[in-house]
Design an enzyme around this catalytic site. Structure first.
Site, PDB file in Angstrom:
ATOM      1  N   HIS A 177       0.835  -1.203   0.000  1.00 60.48           N
ATOM      2  CA  HIS A 177       0.000   0.000   0.000  1.00 60.48           C
ATOM      3  C   HIS A 177       0.871   1.256   0.000  1.00 60.48           C
ATOM      4  CE1 HIS A 177       1.119   0.648   4.180  1.00 60.48           C
ATOM      5  NE2 HIS A 177       0.848  -0.633   4.408  1.00 60.48           N
TER       6      HIS A 177
ATOM      7  N   ASP B  40       4.100  -4.240   3.358  1.00 59.46           N
ATOM      8  CA  ASP B  40       5.551  -4.405   3.335  1.00 59.46           C
ATOM      9  C   ASP B  40       5.939  -5.767   3.890  1.00 59.46           C
ATOM     10  OD1 ASP B  40       4.742  -3.751   5.908  1.00 59.46           O
ATOM     11  OD2 ASP B  40       6.269  -2.214   6.238  1.00 59.46           O
TER      12      ASP B  40
END
Length: 448
Positions: A36, A320
């Site tokens: 994101h 991540d």
């Protein structure tokens, strides 16, 4: 008599035609895993002057995508369109529901990142879409904006995208890893103990290697949004101390992803392999499964092949931690690019392209990385062990073999609820699998 047009249509439906070739290699499928965009912290420490009410963008509150994060994914979407629509002529010019599937973790920031990215790919006012056909022709609807479905599953059960999905087995493996000499020596070192002790004193919470990330992550984001006041409000904050704490956290994240400096066998368990199996194993094997089905369905017109024959682009909108686990599964964690190591940056994306060579009929893959907003696409295929250093393409069997070595021992939604104490030691099995990989890569038996 079957017309030439009918033949072309049948071939297209069978999924064996691609519109992009590089020499003899024809592109047949693309899978994308992205992080994101920019967001607010997901939580913080008790003495932090910037609590939840300080974060008002993106609907307000913890973990929300910012306008900057939306822009980052809009930019990435435009890059993907330029690459695969304009340059390669592989993705369709306008949204085709059969050719793209987007799966997101079930949190606002990944869903809205996917929406922002797809806006860049298929939602621009560039005449590629038609009012009244692709979107409503009414006042108030943004001209050119085409809404595209983003699919998701419950976050607690999403073992592909959410590395913190409920999984007691993963936690047991981590607790075992913490008893290893390597992790204990690191944790008990003077530097680490000093950092944890100081932060415990500063933050109003007991800080250990399991929750240090909360502090470093919050401080990282606060430097973006409150850099003018953070040193006045957090008088203990200095650039040097933050760098020190962040580097400690980076090493912890390596351990938590199964990356150790030594062969870490504890009580007969290879905790590195077990960790990579339970974290990056599911998503790597999901990607390889898609490629295997795509290849096996080529030339087939059976109903069970229709979906994959039509599909050209499978997308995972995640975190991540997801990319890092994926990298760690392939032992290429060095491609995480945050300064001083650590996790991938906002809007980082990994693309896995599947090709079939028209001469030798073998499948190949290419792995490409987008590091952050403003970066281009970088070929990282040669970083994978066993892939050639003088070619952008690698035999798909290399990826298949990696996937096999870190495939969960059971379906992950079952394995997560097994007990480590009843799990057979994996060290011997791991060494056997590594030997098989080396044999396949080097063809030492002359059989492959």
């Amino acid at each position: 008599m079957v017309s030439a047009v009918s033949i072309v249509v049948l071939i297209a439906l069978a999924g064996v035609v691609t519109t992009y070739s590089d020499g003899t290699k024809e592109l047949v499928f693309v899978q994308t895993l992205w992080r994101h965009g920019d967001r607010s912290p997901t939580k913080t420490f008790p003495t932090d002057p910037y609590q939840e009410d300080a974060w008002t963008f993106g609907g307000g509150g913890w973990g929300q995508l910012s306008p900057t994060g939306m822009r980052q994914h809009l930019n990435l979407g435009k890059m993907l369109r330029a690459q695969y629509v304009t340059k390669y002529n592989f993705f369709p010019t306008k949204y085709n529901s059969k050719q793209i599937y987007v799966r997101s973790t079930d949190v606002n920031r990944t869903i809205i990142s996917a929406m922002s990215n797809l806006l860049g790919q298929y939602g621009q006012n560039d005449s590629s879409s038609v009012a009244g056909v692709d979107y409503p022709d009414v006042a108030g609807w943004p001209v050119g904006y085409v809404p595209i479905a983003v699919h998701t599953v419950d976050d607690d059960t999403d073992h592909l995208g959410n590395m913190e999905a409920t999984c007691p087995f993963r936690q047991q493996v981590w607790e075992l890893a913490k008893t290893s000499a390597e992790v204990k020596n690191f944790t008990n070192s003077a530097l680490v103990q000093s950092v944890l002790s100081k932060l415990t004193n500063y933050t109003g919470m007991a800080v250990d290697i399991d929750n240090l990330w909360i502090i470093t992550n919050a401080l990282y984001i606060e430097q973006i949004y409150f850099n003018d006041t953070i040193r006045q409000k957090n008088t203990w904050f200095t650039d040097d101390f933050f760098t020190q704490a962040d580097r400690v956290n980076d090493q912890i994240q390596l351990f938590q992803n199964g990356i150790f400096n030594t062969s870490n066998i504890v009580n007969g368990h290879d905790v590195g392999v077990l960790t990579r199996k339970v974290r990056g194993g599911p998503i790597l094997n999901d990607m390889v499964m898609h490629m295997n089905i795509k290849l096996s369905c080529q030339g087939q017109t059976t109903p069970n092949c229709t979906w994959i024959n039509n599909l050209k682009n499978y997308v995972y909108s995640a975190h991540d931690t997801t990319i890092y686990a994926f990298f760690s599964a392939l032992l290429i964690e060095e491609y995480a690019v945050k300064p001083a190591g650590g996790y991938p940056l906002y809007s980082a994306a990994v693309l896995i392209e599947l090709y079939v060579d028209s001469v030798d009929k073998k499948p190949y893959f290419k792995m490409i990385y987008h590091e952050q907003d403003g970066s281009g696409f970088k070929d990282i295929t040669m970083g994978i062990q066993g892939c050639p250093q003088n070619s952008a393409y690698c035999d798909l069997d290399i990826l298949r073999n990696f996937a096999q070595t870190i495939k969960p021992d059971q379906p992950i939604d079952q394995w997560c609820f097994t007990n480590l104490n009843g799990h057979a030691g994996s060290a011997g099995v791991s060494m056997l699998l590594i030997g098989v990989i080396l044999a396949l890569q080097n063809n030492i038996f002359g059989l492959f």
